[in-house]
Enzyme design. Structure first.
Site, PDB file in Angstrom:
ATOM      1  N   ASP A  38       0.913  -1.198  -0.053  1.00 28.95           N
ATOM      2  CA  ASP A  38      -0.232  -0.060   0.275  1.00 28.95           C
ATOM      3  C   ASP A  38       0.974   1.260   0.096  1.00 28.95           C
ATOM      4  O   ASP A  38       2.208   0.939   0.196  1.00 28.95           O
ATOM      5  CB  ASP A  38      -0.985  -0.022   1.140  1.00 28.95           C
ATOM      6  CG  ASP A  38      -2.171   0.820   0.779  1.00 28.95           C
ATOM      7  OD1 ASP A  38      -2.262   1.954   0.505  1.00 28.95           O
ATOM      8  OD2 ASP A  38      -3.376   0.202   0.950  1.00 28.95           O
ATOM      9  N   ASP A  56       3.732   3.056  -4.131  1.00 25.80           N
ATOM     10  CA  ASP A  56       3.091   3.546  -4.898  1.00 25.80           C
ATOM     11  C   ASP A  56       2.870   2.838  -6.189  1.00 25.80           C
ATOM     12  O   ASP A  56       3.926   3.007  -7.096  1.00 25.80           O
ATOM     13  CB  ASP A  56       3.444   5.204  -5.033  1.00 25.80           C
ATOM     14  CG  ASP A  56       2.543   6.076  -6.093  1.00 25.80           C
ATOM     15  OD1 ASP A  56       1.545   5.337  -6.417  1.00 25.80           O
ATOM     16  OD2 ASP A  56       2.707   7.318  -5.737  1.00 25.80           O
ATOM     17  N   ASN A  83      -5.786  -4.196  -6.415  1.00 27.63           N
ATOM     18  CA  ASN A  83      -6.676  -3.915  -5.825  1.00 27.63           C
ATOM     19  C   ASN A  83      -6.797  -2.460  -5.374  1.00 27.63           C
ATOM     20  O   ASN A  83      -7.654  -2.071  -4.858  1.00 27.63           O
ATOM     21  CB  ASN A  83      -6.672  -4.993  -4.666  1.00 27.63           C
ATOM     22  CG  ASN A  83      -7.935  -4.483  -3.386  1.00 27.63           C
ATOM     23  OD1 ASN A  83      -9.076  -4.729  -3.603  1.00 27.63           O
ATOM     24  ND2 ASN A  83      -7.297  -3.813  -2.488  1.00 27.63           N
ATOM     25  N   SER A 135     -15.006  -3.359 -10.867  1.00 25.05           N
ATOM     26  CA  SER A 135     -16.295  -2.937  -9.992  1.00 25.05           C
ATOM     27  C   SER A 135     -17.589  -3.123 -10.907  1.00 25.05           C
ATOM     28  O   SER A 135     -17.282  -3.168 -12.207  1.00 25.05           O
ATOM     29  CB  SER A 135     -16.096  -1.430  -9.666  1.00 25.05           C
ATOM     30  OG  SER A 135     -17.396  -0.767  -9.322  1.00 25.05           O
ATOM     31  N   TYR A 148     -13.990   7.134 -12.239  1.00 24.46           N
ATOM     32  CA  TYR A 148     -13.987   5.787 -11.608  1.00 24.46           C
ATOM     33  C   TYR A 148     -14.348   4.566 -12.420  1.00 24.46           C
ATOM     34  O   TYR A 148     -13.945   3.424 -12.768  1.00 24.46           O
ATOM     35  CB  TYR A 148     -14.824   5.727 -10.195  1.00 24.46           C
ATOM     36  CG  TYR A 148     -14.731   4.408  -9.547  1.00 24.46           C
ATOM     37  CD1 TYR A 148     -13.800   4.111  -8.728  1.00 24.46           C
ATOM     38  CD2 TYR A 148     -15.733   3.430  -9.517  1.00 24.46           C
ATOM     39  CE1 TYR A 148     -13.754   2.952  -8.043  1.00 24.46           C
ATOM     40  CE2 TYR A 148     -15.768   2.501  -8.930  1.00 24.46           C
ATOM     41  CZ  TYR A 148     -14.748   1.949  -8.015  1.00 24.46           C
ATOM     42  OH  TYR A 148     -14.729   0.748  -7.400  1.00 24.46           O
ATOM     43  N   LYS A 152     -12.410   1.273 -14.216  1.00 25.63           N
ATOM     44  CA  LYS A 152     -12.764  -0.048 -14.142  1.00 25.63           C
ATOM     45  C   LYS A 152     -13.333  -0.678 -15.296  1.00 25.63           C
ATOM     46  O   LYS A 152     -12.697  -1.796 -15.665  1.00 25.63           O
ATOM     47  CB  LYS A 152     -13.886  -0.039 -12.902  1.00 25.63           C
ATOM     48  CG  LYS A 152     -13.370   0.335 -11.542  1.00 25.63           C
ATOM     49  CD  LYS A 152     -12.395  -0.381 -10.943  1.00 25.63           C
ATOM     50  CE  LYS A 152     -12.092  -0.012  -9.570  1.00 25.63           C
ATOM     51  NZ  LYS A 152     -11.042  -0.840  -8.855  1.00 25.63           N
ATOM     52  N   VAL A 181     -19.926  -3.004  -1.245  1.00 24.84           N
ATOM     53  CA  VAL A 181     -19.521  -3.859  -0.226  1.00 24.84           C
ATOM     54  C   VAL A 181     -19.384  -3.022   1.219  1.00 24.84           C
ATOM     55  O   VAL A 181     -18.842  -1.995   0.888  1.00 24.84           O
ATOM     56  CB  VAL A 181     -18.211  -4.626  -0.500  1.00 24.84           C
ATOM     57  CG1 VAL A 181     -17.722  -5.441   0.668  1.00 24.84           C
ATOM     58  CG2 VAL A 181     -18.194  -5.414  -1.722  1.00 24.84           C
ATOM     59  N   THR A 183     -17.797  -1.578   3.627  1.00 25.44           N
ATOM     60  CA  THR A 183     -16.272  -1.161   3.909  1.00 25.44           C
ATOM     61  C   THR A 183     -16.057   0.233   4.338  1.00 25.44           C
ATOM     62  O   THR A 183     -17.087   0.987   4.132  1.00 25.44           O
ATOM     63  CB  THR A 183     -15.500  -1.192   2.594  1.00 25.44           C
ATOM     64  OG1 THR A 183     -16.017  -0.518   1.509  1.00 25.44           O
ATOM     65  CG2 THR A 183     -15.419  -2.760   2.027  1.00 25.44           C
TER      66      THR A 183
HETATM   67  N1  LIG Z   1     -15.775  -1.020  -1.250  1.00 26.56           N
HETATM   68  C1  LIG Z   1     -16.578  -1.357  -2.312  1.00 26.56           C
HETATM   69  O1  LIG Z   1     -18.136  -1.508  -2.051  1.00 26.56           O
HETATM   70  C2  LIG Z   1     -15.971  -1.706  -3.730  1.00 26.56           C
HETATM   71  C3  LIG Z   1     -17.133  -1.956  -4.762  1.00 26.56           C
HETATM   72  C4  LIG Z   1     -16.611  -2.149  -5.944  1.00 26.56           C
HETATM   73  C5  LIG Z   1     -15.258  -2.316  -6.271  1.00 26.56           C
HETATM   74  N2  LIG Z   1     -14.312  -2.072  -5.053  1.00 26.56           N
HETATM   75  C6  LIG Z   1     -13.008  -2.070  -5.386  1.00 26.56           C
HETATM   76  O2  LIG Z   1     -12.223  -3.113  -4.442  1.00 26.56           O
HETATM   77  C7  LIG Z   1     -11.133  -2.318  -4.349  1.00 26.56           C
HETATM   78  C8  LIG Z   1     -10.861  -2.169  -2.953  1.00 26.56           C
HETATM   79  O3  LIG Z   1     -11.784  -1.519  -2.195  1.00 26.56           O
HETATM   80  P1  LIG Z   1     -11.605  -0.888  -0.667  1.00 26.56           P
HETATM   81  O4  LIG Z   1     -13.187  -0.669  -0.558  1.00 26.56           O
HETATM   82  O5  LIG Z   1     -11.028  -1.819   0.124  1.00 26.56           O
HETATM   83  O6  LIG Z   1     -11.105   0.461  -0.846  1.00 26.56           O
HETATM   84  P2  LIG Z   1     -10.140   1.140  -0.028  1.00 26.56           P
HETATM   85  O7  LIG Z   1     -10.121   2.784  -0.545  1.00 26.56           O
HETATM   86  O8  LIG Z   1     -10.331   1.072   1.675  1.00 26.56           O
HETATM   87  O9  LIG Z   1      -8.693   0.555  -0.310  1.00 26.56           O
HETATM   88  C9  LIG Z   1      -7.888   0.898  -1.456  1.00 26.56           C
HETATM   89  C10 LIG Z   1      -6.375   0.931  -0.898  1.00 26.56           C
HETATM   90  O10 LIG Z   1      -5.664   1.402  -2.034  1.00 26.56           O
HETATM   91  C11 LIG Z   1      -4.517   2.156  -1.593  1.00 26.56           C
HETATM   92  N3  LIG Z   1      -4.045   3.172  -2.859  1.00 26.56           N
HETATM   93  C12 LIG Z   1      -4.509   4.300  -3.063  1.00 26.56           C
HETATM   94  N4  LIG Z   1      -3.577   4.569  -3.842  1.00 26.56           N
HETATM   95  C13 LIG Z   1      -2.461   3.875  -4.219  1.00 26.56           C
HETATM   96  C14 LIG Z   1      -1.249   3.867  -4.803  1.00 26.56           C
HETATM   97  N5  LIG Z   1      -0.910   5.024  -5.575  1.00 26.56           N
HETATM   98  N6  LIG Z   1      -0.476   3.027  -4.559  1.00 26.56           N
HETATM   99  C15 LIG Z   1      -0.599   1.927  -3.782  1.00 26.56           C
HETATM  100  N7  LIG Z   1      -1.866   1.627  -2.984  1.00 26.56           N
HETATM  101  C16 LIG Z   1      -2.843   2.801  -3.209  1.00 26.56           C
HETATM  102  C17 LIG Z   1      -5.214   3.041  -0.470  1.00 26.56           C
HETATM  103  O11 LIG Z   1      -4.163   3.537   0.438  1.00 26.56           O
HETATM  104  C18 LIG Z   1      -6.143   2.068   0.212  1.00 26.56           C
HETATM  105  O12 LIG Z   1      -5.552   1.418   1.314  1.00 26.56           O
HETATM  106  C19 LIG Z   1     -10.807  -1.195  -5.138  1.00 26.56           C
HETATM  107  O13 LIG Z   1     -10.376  -1.351  -6.247  1.00 26.56           O
HETATM  108  C20 LIG Z   1     -12.284  -0.626  -5.337  1.00 26.56           C
HETATM  109  O14 LIG Z   1     -12.458   0.081  -6.440  1.00 26.56           O
HETATM  110  C21 LIG Z   1     -14.835  -1.705  -3.868  1.00 26.56           C
END
Ligand SMILES: NC(=O)c1ccc[n+]([C@@H]2O[C@H](COP(=O)([O-])OP(=O)(O)OC[C@H]3O[C@@H](n4cnc5c(N)ncnc54)[C@H](O)[C@@H]3O)[C@@H](O)[C@H]2O)c1
Length: 244
Positions: A38, A56, A83, A135, A148, A152, A181, A183
């Site tokens: 991360d 990053d 992810n 997504s 977004y 995706k 989800v 979260t």
């Molecule tokens: N939560 C939902 O409802 C949902 C629904 C559909 C898809 N998603 C997808 O699932 C994945 C995870 O979702 P989540 O809810 O755990 O999101 P989240 O925002 O909690 O986690 C994403 C992580 O990516 C990290 N990140 C951001 N930029 C970065 C970079 N440049 N380099 C490295 N890391 C980086 C962030 O620090 C964060 O910890 C994402 O791709 C999101 O688009 C989530």
């Protein structure tokens, strides 16, 4: 658990988030070793089966170093989960600042490309798997979600080309498209769990939103040998969101 991923080594990006953590838990429960990646490395114990690195994903050199450090530590690389996702700004296209558009595309799509590119030489040796977390908004869209959704949708396309380009080397590429989800990501946006349910629940015909554990279990299936005949496709896990 059946240890479907026994001794396989996985890199999971965006591993501080709820879905990244759930994916890591399910992989480890199936016997995998994981490198949690991360922007700021998740705070975890460094054990025989787990390490954490700050990286990053938009920085190709840092990504190369992260992949190399994982292989140095665990001796191989079998699985990559793209992810990581930016906190995407929303707003009508005419109002969305250019840098917000670029940042979302850079993290969500370019980042997956950089990580996959760096991992492929190692995945060739292990006949490994790339899993891109997309997504339901890569299949449809929602008002104000141009960046977004485009990122995706791009990931779905990248998955298909990765699969086609590398199938003859025994490498698979798949994607997983969750609906909403429960979260921290959604709670942060909505303000409370109740508001997340009020905002998102009715849009899912199944009558609820998903749980991180459901997504973690699906991810573990997709990267396991149980899914060995699946490549280039997307698993849409959205409670029927896209049916209407
Ligand atoms: N939560 C939902 O409802 C949902 C629904 C559909 C898809 N998603 C997808 O699932 C994945 C995870 O979702 P989540 O809810 O755990 O999101 P989240 O925002 O909690 O986690 C994403 C992580 O990516 C990290 N990140 C951001 N930029 C970065 C970079 N440049 N380099 C490295 N890391 C980086 C962030 O620090 C964060 O910890 C994402 O791709 C999101 O688009 C989530």
């Amino acid at each position: 658990m059946s240890e479907k991923l026994r001794d396989r080594v996985a890199i999971i990006t965006g591993a501080r988030g709820d879905l990244g953590q759930a994916i890591a838990r399910h992989f480890m429960a199936e016997g995998a070793k994981v490198c949690l990646v991360d922007l700021h490395a998740p705070e975890t114990e460094d054990t025989n089966d787990m390490m954490a690195l700050s990286c990053d994903v938009t920085d190709p050199e840092a990504v190369e170093a992260t992949v190399a450090a994982t292989v140095k530590r665990f001796g191989r690389l079998d699985i990559v989960v793209n992810n990581a996702a930016a906190e995407a700004r929303t707003g009508k296209i005419c109002d969305l600042p250019v840098d917000a558009w670029l940042h979302t595309l850079n993290v969500n799509l370019n980042g997956a490309y950089f990580v996959s590119r760096a991992a492929l030489p190692h995945l060739r040796e292990t006949k490994g798997v790339i899993l891109n977390i997309a997504s339901q908004l890569g299949h449809v869209t929602a008002k104000g979600h141009a960046a977004y959704s485009a990122s995706k949708a791009g990931l779905l396309s990248l998955t298909r080309t990765l699969a086609l380009d590398h199938a003859s080397e025994g490498i698979r590429a798949v994607s997983l498209s969750p609906g909403a989800v429960m979260t921290d990501r959604l709670i942060r946006r909505a303000g409370s769990e109740e508001q997340v349910l009020a905002d998102h629940g009715p849009r899912h015909p199944i009558g609820r939103i998903g749980t991180p554990d459901e997504i973690g279990a699906m991810a573990a299936f997709l990267v396991s040998d149980d899914a060995a005949f699946i490549t280039g496709s997307d698993l849409l896990a959205d409670g029927g969101y896209t049916l209407k």
